[in-house]
Motif scaffolding. Structure first.
Motif, PDB file in Angstrom:
ATOM      1  N   HIS A 155       0.822  -1.211   0.000  1.00 43.06           N
ATOM      2  CA  HIS A 155       0.000   0.000   0.000  1.00 43.06           C
ATOM      3  C   HIS A 155       0.856   1.261   0.000  1.00 43.06           C
ATOM      4  N   LEU A 156       2.127   1.129   0.383  1.00 45.25           N
ATOM      5  CA  LEU A 156       3.008   2.293   0.446  1.00 45.25           C
ATOM      6  C   LEU A 156       3.320   2.874  -0.923  1.00 45.25           C
ATOM      7  N   ASN A 157       2.857   2.230  -1.973  1.00 43.99           N
ATOM      8  CA  ASN A 157       3.103   2.778  -3.313  1.00 43.99           C
ATOM      9  C   ASN A 157       2.079   3.848  -3.701  1.00 43.99           C
ATOM     10  N   LEU A 158       1.201   4.222  -2.782  1.00 46.81           N
ATOM     11  CA  LEU A 158       0.129   5.165  -3.099  1.00 46.81           C
ATOM     12  C   LEU A 158       0.639   6.443  -3.748  1.00 46.81           C
ATOM     13  N   GLY A 159       1.642   7.078  -3.162  1.00 47.63           N
ATOM     14  CA  GLY A 159       2.167   8.320  -3.711  1.00 47.63           C
ATOM     15  C   GLY A 159       2.710   8.143  -5.118  1.00 47.63           C
ATOM     16  N   PHE A 160       3.438   7.050  -5.333  1.00 45.18           N
ATOM     17  CA  PHE A 160       4.010   6.779  -6.647  1.00 45.18           C
ATOM     18  C   PHE A 160       2.914   6.489  -7.678  1.00 45.18           C
ATOM     19  N   ASN A 161       1.908   5.757  -7.250  1.00 48.41           N
ATOM     20  CA  ASN A 161       0.802   5.439  -8.143  1.00 48.41           C
ATOM     21  C   ASN A 161       0.089   6.712  -8.583  1.00 48.41           C
ATOM     22  N   LEU A 162      -0.182   7.582  -7.635  1.00 51.89           N
ATOM     23  CA  LEU A 162      -0.875   8.829  -7.958  1.00 51.89           C
ATOM     24  C   LEU A 162      -0.056   9.702  -8.907  1.00 51.89           C
ATOM     25  N   VAL A 163       1.243   9.813  -8.652  1.00 49.95           N
ATOM     26  CA  VAL A 163       2.093  10.638  -9.507  1.00 49.95           C
ATOM     27  C   VAL A 163       2.168  10.043 -10.912  1.00 49.95           C
ATOM     28  N   SER A 164       2.296   8.715 -11.002  1.00 53.41           N
ATOM     29  CA  SER A 164       2.350   8.056 -12.306  1.00 53.41           C
ATOM     30  C   SER A 164       1.081   8.315 -13.097  1.00 53.41           C
ATOM     31  N   ASP A 300      -6.265  -1.589  -4.738  1.00 53.03           N
ATOM     32  CA  ASP A 300      -6.893  -2.157  -3.546  1.00 53.03           C
ATOM     33  C   ASP A 300      -6.624  -1.316  -2.293  1.00 53.03           C
ATOM     34  N   TYR A 301      -6.747  -0.017  -2.419  1.00 47.60           N
ATOM     35  CA  TYR A 301      -6.560   0.873  -1.276  1.00 47.60           C
ATOM     36  C   TYR A 301      -7.857   0.910  -0.465  1.00 47.60           C
ATOM     37  N   SER A 302      -7.716   1.154   0.821  1.00 51.58           N
ATOM     38  CA  SER A 302      -8.869   1.187   1.718  1.00 51.58           C
ATOM     39  C   SER A 302      -8.999   2.558   2.356  1.00 51.58           C
ATOM     40  N   ILE A 303     -10.024   2.709   3.143  1.00 52.15           N
ATOM     41  CA  ILE A 303     -10.218   3.978   3.848  1.00 52.15           C
ATOM     42  C   ILE A 303      -9.076   4.241   4.826  1.00 52.15           C
ATOM     43  N   VAL A 304      -8.446   3.167   5.304  1.00 50.66           N
ATOM     44  CA  VAL A 304      -7.292   3.326   6.201  1.00 50.66           C
ATOM     45  C   VAL A 304      -6.169   4.063   5.485  1.00 50.66           C
ATOM     46  N   ASP A 305      -5.944   3.734   4.214  1.00 50.54           N
ATOM     47  CA  ASP A 305      -4.892   4.411   3.453  1.00 50.54           C
ATOM     48  C   ASP A 305      -5.159   5.900   3.339  1.00 50.54           C
ATOM     49  N   SER A 306      -6.412   6.280   3.186  1.00 50.59           N
ATOM     50  CA  SER A 306      -6.731   7.703   3.077  1.00 50.59           C
ATOM     51  C   SER A 306      -6.583   8.409   4.416  1.00 50.59           C
ATOM     52  N   ILE A 307      -6.781   7.688   5.500  1.00 45.04           N
ATOM     53  CA  ILE A 307      -6.634   8.280   6.833  1.00 45.04           C
ATOM     54  C   ILE A 307      -5.164   8.481   7.177  1.00 45.04           C
ATOM     55  N   ILE A 308      -4.331   7.504   6.807  1.00 41.51           N
ATOM     56  CA  ILE A 308      -2.904   7.587   7.152  1.00 41.51           C
ATOM     57  C   ILE A 308      -2.082   8.089   5.965  1.00 41.51           C
ATOM     58  N   TYR A 309      -2.700   8.859   5.088  1.00 40.62           N
ATOM     59  CA  TYR A 309      -1.980   9.299   3.894  1.00 40.62           C
ATOM     60  C   TYR A 309      -0.705  10.078   4.193  1.00 40.62           C
ATOM     61  N   PRO A 310      -0.566  10.781   5.339  1.00 40.42           N
ATOM     62  CA  PRO A 310       0.730  11.413   5.616  1.00 40.42           C
ATOM     63  C   PRO A 310       1.890  10.414   5.611  1.00 40.42           C
ATOM     64  N   ILE A 311       1.653   9.199   6.089  1.00 35.89           N
ATOM     65  CA  ILE A 311       2.697   8.169   6.083  1.00 35.89           C
ATOM     66  C   ILE A 311       3.071   7.807   4.651  1.00 35.89           C
ATOM     67  N   HIS A 312       2.061   7.626   3.806  1.00 35.16           N
ATOM     68  CA  HIS A 312       2.325   7.276   2.414  1.00 35.16           C
ATOM     69  C   HIS A 312       3.136   8.359   1.702  1.00 35.16           C
ATOM     70  N   PHE A 313       2.795   9.612   1.928  1.00 32.15           N
ATOM     71  CA  PHE A 313       3.470  10.680   1.210  1.00 32.15           C
ATOM     72  C   PHE A 313       4.860  10.968   1.775  1.00 32.15           C
ATOM     73  N   MET A 314       5.061  10.759   3.066  1.00 33.12           N
ATOM     74  CA  MET A 314       6.406  10.880   3.623  1.00 33.12           C
ATOM     75  C   MET A 314       7.302   9.774   3.078  1.00 33.12           C
ATOM     76  N   PHE A 315       6.738   8.588   2.902  1.00 38.37           N
ATOM     77  CA  PHE A 315       7.488   7.480   2.302  1.00 38.37           C
ATOM     78  C   PHE A 315       7.856   7.829   0.856  1.00 38.37           C
ATOM     79  N   PHE A 316       6.908   8.397   0.136  1.00 34.45           N
ATOM     80  CA  PHE A 316       7.167   8.798  -1.243  1.00 34.45           C
ATOM     81  C   PHE A 316       8.334   9.781  -1.318  1.00 34.45           C
ATOM     82  N   ILE A 317       8.321  10.802  -0.489  1.00 35.67           N
ATOM     83  CA  ILE A 317       9.382  11.815  -0.501  1.00 35.67           C
ATOM     84  C   ILE A 317      10.723  11.195  -0.124  1.00 35.67           C
ATOM     85  N   THR A 318      10.725  10.299   0.849  1.00 36.09           N
ATOM     86  CA  THR A 318      11.969   9.653   1.281  1.00 36.09           C
ATOM     87  C   THR A 318      12.591   8.857   0.144  1.00 36.09           C
ATOM     88  N   VAL A 319      11.776   8.056  -0.539  1.00 33.04           N
ATOM     89  CA  VAL A 319      12.295   7.243  -1.643  1.00 33.04           C
ATOM     90  C   VAL A 319      12.696   8.130  -2.819  1.00 33.04           C
TER      91      VAL A 319
END
Length: 343
Positions: A155-164, A300-319
């Motif tokens: 699920h951590l690929n959310l930021g990359f998926n959105l940018v792509s 296959d993202y869930s509502i949890v992913d939208s709630i914790i989206y700061p984690i996903h986007f911080m991961f995106f920036i780090t990578v």
């Protein structure tokens, strides 16, 4: 400013195009399916099985074994498809995937070329639907698959998926293409020079799409929706980080200024929405709602992913920073046991 960024997100969402059947196919086509495969024994087994189930049968299926260290070649031979075996690393100046695709093209005989990554999972009607779009639009038809997950780290690929996805929408200048699935006629492929013209590009899909546009070949990019899925990095978090770090920084800097500016404005709102002292605020809730609506159409993202989206986007920036460090300081990235020079 945050509200403007939020509105930009909705404009992106409205501009997304999903693959759909565009009527019955009027012609008969010899479709050559070309699959570059390096260490893909598990994915390839599933893909070749699904290709056998297609409602529109391909003229030929070509698997290019790119000097694999596993049983990729044996799996391909078991299905009776044409196998092109490359037992050495690509020549100087070539990236592995581009070299494999080019060699597959050289062995193909069909009038329509369908390039598929080994990890895609097409539905039975996929080739038929792609051909219906080819008949309507012509040129290059590309498709970004729906993301399928089995483990949380994926699920951590959310930021990359959105940018792509956002970088290839019709918002602003049309550019690039989606690499996992591309269909083009042999005539047009040869007209633009094929993957030989982008042989040294790690982000080959973006450059190949731009090459087609430059040469006057129409390009239409779609999201896979119900017709094609994939599970990008099933081997673990390290595999996911290595996969995205090989091309994310180059992908960003290769965007047109207009695309980059709009993405930057949207990211400003996303990051600003959780950069307040009190995390639960109106901006956070608005972006959380927006990301839930958008992401569920992409995987296959869930509502949890939208709630914790700061984690996903911080991961995106780090990578992304890690990718930038490797690309522009060391001039090389790694993928599937290979060192790829990008200087």
């Amino acid at each position: 400013m945050y509200f403007l960024s939020w509105l930009i997100g909705w404009v992106y969402y409205k501009s997304l195009r999903f693959l759909k059947k565009e009527g019955e196919i009027s012609g008969e086509y010899k479709v050559s399916v070309i699959i570059p495969a390096r260490n893909e024994e598990k994915n390839l087994d599933k893909l070749l099985y699904l290709l056998q189930k297609q409602t529109y049968k391909p003229y030929e299926v070509i698997v290019v074994n790119d000097n694999s260290e596993d049983n990729t070649e044996e799996v391909a031979k078991r299905y009776g498809v044409k196998v092109v075996s490359l037992y050495e690393d690509p020549p100087e100046g070539w990236v592995g995937k581009n070299w494999a695709i080019w060699n597959g093209y050289l062995e193909s005989r069909g009038e329509i070329l369908l390039f598929l990554d080994a990890d895609v999972e097409p539905r039975e009607e996929f080739i038929e639907v792609m051909l219906s779009n080819y008949e309507r639009y012509g040129g290059l038809i590309s498709c970004w698959p729906y993301q399928r997950f089995e483990k949380f780290y994926e699920h951590l690929n959310l930021g990359f998926n959105l940018v792509s996805v956002f970088s290839m929408t019709l918002f602003g200048k049309k550019e690039g293409a989606f690499g996992p699935s591309m269909m083009i006629s042999r005539e047009y492929y040869e007209k633009v020079g094929g993957h030989k013209e982008v042989r040294d590009k790690v982000v080959e899909d973006l450059h190949f799409g731009n090459l087609c546009i430059k040469k006057g070949v129409p390009v239409n990019n779609f999201l896979g929706g119900e017709y094609i899925k994939f599970r990008m990095y099933p081997k673990g978090l390290r595999d996911l980080i290595e996969g995205f770090s090989k091309n994310s920084s180059q992908g960003v800097v290769s965007l047109s200024f207009t695309k980059f500016l709009y993405l930057l404005m949207w990211f400003y709102g996303v990051f600003g929405s959780f950069a307040f002292e009190n995390l639960i605020n109106l901006c956070y809730l608005l972006f959380s709602f927006q990301l839930y609506i958008i992401s569920r159409r992409l995987g296959d993202y869930s509502i949890v992913d939208s709630i914790i989206y700061p984690i996903h986007f911080m991961f995106f920036i780090t990578v992304l920073l890690y990718s930038t460090f490797k690309t522009f300081l060391f001039k090389s990235v790694s993928w599937k046991g290979r060192k790829i020079n990008v200087g």
